[in-house]
Design an enzyme around this catalytic site. Structure first.
Site, PDB file in Angstrom:
ATOM      1  N   CYS A  68      43.151  67.693 -45.437  1.00 62.66           N
ATOM      2  CA  CYS A  68      42.468  67.691 -46.736  1.00 62.66           C
ATOM      3  C   CYS A  68      42.843  66.503 -47.605  1.00 62.66           C
ATOM      4  O   CYS A  68      41.990  65.892 -48.250  1.00 62.66           O
ATOM      5  CB  CYS A  68      42.719  68.997 -47.484  1.00 62.66           C
ATOM      6  N   THR A 103      53.154  77.731 -54.178  1.00 63.77           N
ATOM      7  CA  THR A 103      53.824  77.263 -55.395  1.00 63.77           C
ATOM      8  C   THR A 103      53.639  75.765 -55.562  1.00 63.77           C
ATOM      9  O   THR A 103      53.642  75.253 -56.680  1.00 63.77           O
ATOM     10  CB  THR A 103      55.321  77.596 -55.347  1.00 63.77           C
ATOM     11  N   GLY A 104      53.456  75.069 -54.460  1.00 66.40           N
ATOM     12  CA  GLY A 104      53.236  73.628 -54.507  1.00 66.40           C
ATOM     13  C   GLY A 104      51.759  73.286 -54.490  1.00 66.40           C
ATOM     14  O   GLY A 104      50.933  74.022 -53.933  1.00 66.40           O
ATOM     15  N   ILE A 106      49.177  71.644 -52.859  1.00 69.29           N
ATOM     16  CA  ILE A 106      49.072  71.090 -51.508  1.00 69.29           C
ATOM     17  C   ILE A 106      47.637  70.794 -51.089  1.00 69.29           C
ATOM     18  O   ILE A 106      47.400  70.411 -49.945  1.00 69.29           O
ATOM     19  CB  ILE A 106      49.720  72.038 -50.477  1.00 69.29           C
ATOM     20  N   HIS A 107      46.680  70.962 -52.002  1.00 69.81           N
ATOM     21  CA  HIS A 107      45.280  70.747 -51.635  1.00 69.81           C
ATOM     22  C   HIS A 107      44.611  69.811 -52.635  1.00 69.81           C
ATOM     23  O   HIS A 107      44.697  70.028 -53.845  1.00 69.81           O
ATOM     24  CB  HIS A 107      44.539  72.086 -51.590  1.00 69.81           C
ATOM     25  N   ASP A 122      34.522  69.756 -51.707  1.00 64.45           N
ATOM     26  CA  ASP A 122      35.729  69.857 -50.885  1.00 64.45           C
ATOM     27  C   ASP A 122      35.350  69.740 -49.415  1.00 64.45           C
ATOM     28  O   ASP A 122      34.790  70.657 -48.830  1.00 64.45           O
ATOM     29  CB  ASP A 122      36.423  71.198 -51.161  1.00 64.45           C
ATOM     30  N   TYR A 208      55.821  67.273 -47.136  1.00 68.68           N
ATOM     31  CA  TYR A 208      56.171  68.669 -46.838  1.00 68.68           C
ATOM     32  C   TYR A 208      55.313  69.235 -45.709  1.00 68.68           C
ATOM     33  O   TYR A 208      55.825  69.877 -44.774  1.00 68.68           O
ATOM     34  CB  TYR A 208      56.006  69.518 -48.102  1.00 68.68           C
ATOM     35  N   SER A 214      58.025  75.597 -42.146  1.00 68.04           N
ATOM     36  CA  SER A 214      57.121  76.649 -42.620  1.00 68.04           C
ATOM     37  C   SER A 214      55.675  76.166 -42.754  1.00 68.04           C
ATOM     38  O   SER A 214      54.796  76.930 -43.163  1.00 68.04           O
ATOM     39  CB  SER A 214      57.596  77.197 -43.968  1.00 68.04           C
ATOM     40  N   SER A 287      50.735  82.204 -39.003  1.00 68.43           N
ATOM     41  CA  SER A 287      49.380  82.735 -39.153  1.00 68.43           C
ATOM     42  C   SER A 287      48.388  81.620 -39.483  1.00 68.43           C
ATOM     43  O   SER A 287      48.627  80.789 -40.361  1.00 68.43           O
ATOM     44  CB  SER A 287      49.365  83.791 -40.261  1.00 68.43           C
TER      45      SER A 287
END
Length: 290
Positions: A68, A103-104, A106-107, A122, A208, A214, A287
């Site tokens: 993304c 929480t971050g 990221i998109h 998007d 990250y 994770s 997942s």
């Protein structure tokens, strides 16, 4: 960087001087059907770059895709260069495993303003969660598209993008309970605010996502490309082909498990990309749904 090279890459041949919703939708659909949503560089021992020149080289010159942060940054540049009024926004992705938004930030999301109306554009969510048209920034309105119904809702200063999906039919009984299948009809996607962002604000997320244990992008090799009828996804060695609404309110989802030897050919014929290095296909334990 040459805007005409970008348009050639996505196969867009229509006039560039019409800055209306129809043209925006046309450009957007050309990109999502030619530029895969993928993270294969990670699984070829390479890094996912956030520098615009590097992204342009990867996607336009080397005919690859990206995740993304890359595909939407390229789209943001292309629309801005063409003359659209654009704003870069940042999103927090919903995780169904913990029922929380990240929480971050990221998109990366693109907002486009046309005649006083704002639209979310998007090109980088991929799979069957990918919008096919700009979503107008209106709270509580169902916006039906070919993939599904999309709905934005505003709470305070935060906007939430949700999706209302169809039933799905899986002909091969072996895959009926595949962990790759989204089981929910109503699905939360991500949230965002209208605060303008800069690409520098995504640098920590870019690091990250490719280094954290994770991160699903480290856990799985992913490639997804929209088609006129639906979407193809390759996760590890599992190839899925989804046909939207093949019968009333039902998507058709077909599965095939590839051998390592078949992957290169599938990437070339279905996703139209060639890798310069050896891909180590991976589908770990985190997942992830298609």
């Amino acid at each position: 960087m040459d805007i005409e090279a970008y348009y050639q890459r996505i196969g867009y041949k229509n006039p560039r001087n019409k800055l209306d919703l129809e043209s925006l939708t046309d450009i957007f659909q050309h990109q999502i059907r030619t530029v895969p949503y993928e993270n294969l560089s990670i699984h070829c021992g390479e890094s996912m770059e956030l520098d615009l020149e590097a992204i342009f080289d990867q996607i336009v010159r080397r005919n690859r895709g990206g995740w993304c942060l890359q595909v939407n940054y390229l789209l943001y540049w292309a629309l801005t260069t063409t003359g659209f009024e654009t704003t870069m926004l940042g999103g927090f992705v919903y995780g169904s495993n913990n029922d929380k938004y990240s929480t971050g930030m990221i998109h990366l999301i693109v907002q486009v303003t046309i005649n006083g109306r704002n639209y979310i554009v998007d090109a980088g969510f991929g799979r069957s969660y990918q919008m096919w048209q700009p979503v107008e920034l209106i709270s509580g309105k169902d916006q039906p598209q070919v993939p599904s119904i999309f709905r934005l809702r505003e709470e305070g200063e935060t906007w939430y993008l949700d999706q209302i999906r169809r039933q799905q039919h899986v002909p091969d009984q072996e895959f009926l309970n595949s962990e790759l299948l989204e089981k929910k009809i109503y699905q939360k996607l991500y949230c965002f605010t209208l605060q303008p962002r800069t690409i520098e604000e995504f640098e920590s997320a870019n690091t990250y996502l490719q280094e954290s244990p994770s991160s699903v992008f480290l856990d799985k090799s992913i490639c997804s490309l929209q088609t006129p009828e639906g979407v193809h996804c390759l996760v590890g060695l599992t190839l899925t082909s989804r046909t939207y609404n093949y019968k009333e309110n039902t998507d058709l989802v077909e599965f095939k498990v590839l051998t390592e030897e078949e992957v290169e050919g599938v990437l070339k014929t279905i996703f139209n990309i060639s890798l310069g290095k050896k891909l180590v296909s991976k589908n770990g334990h985190l997942s992830f749904t298609i």
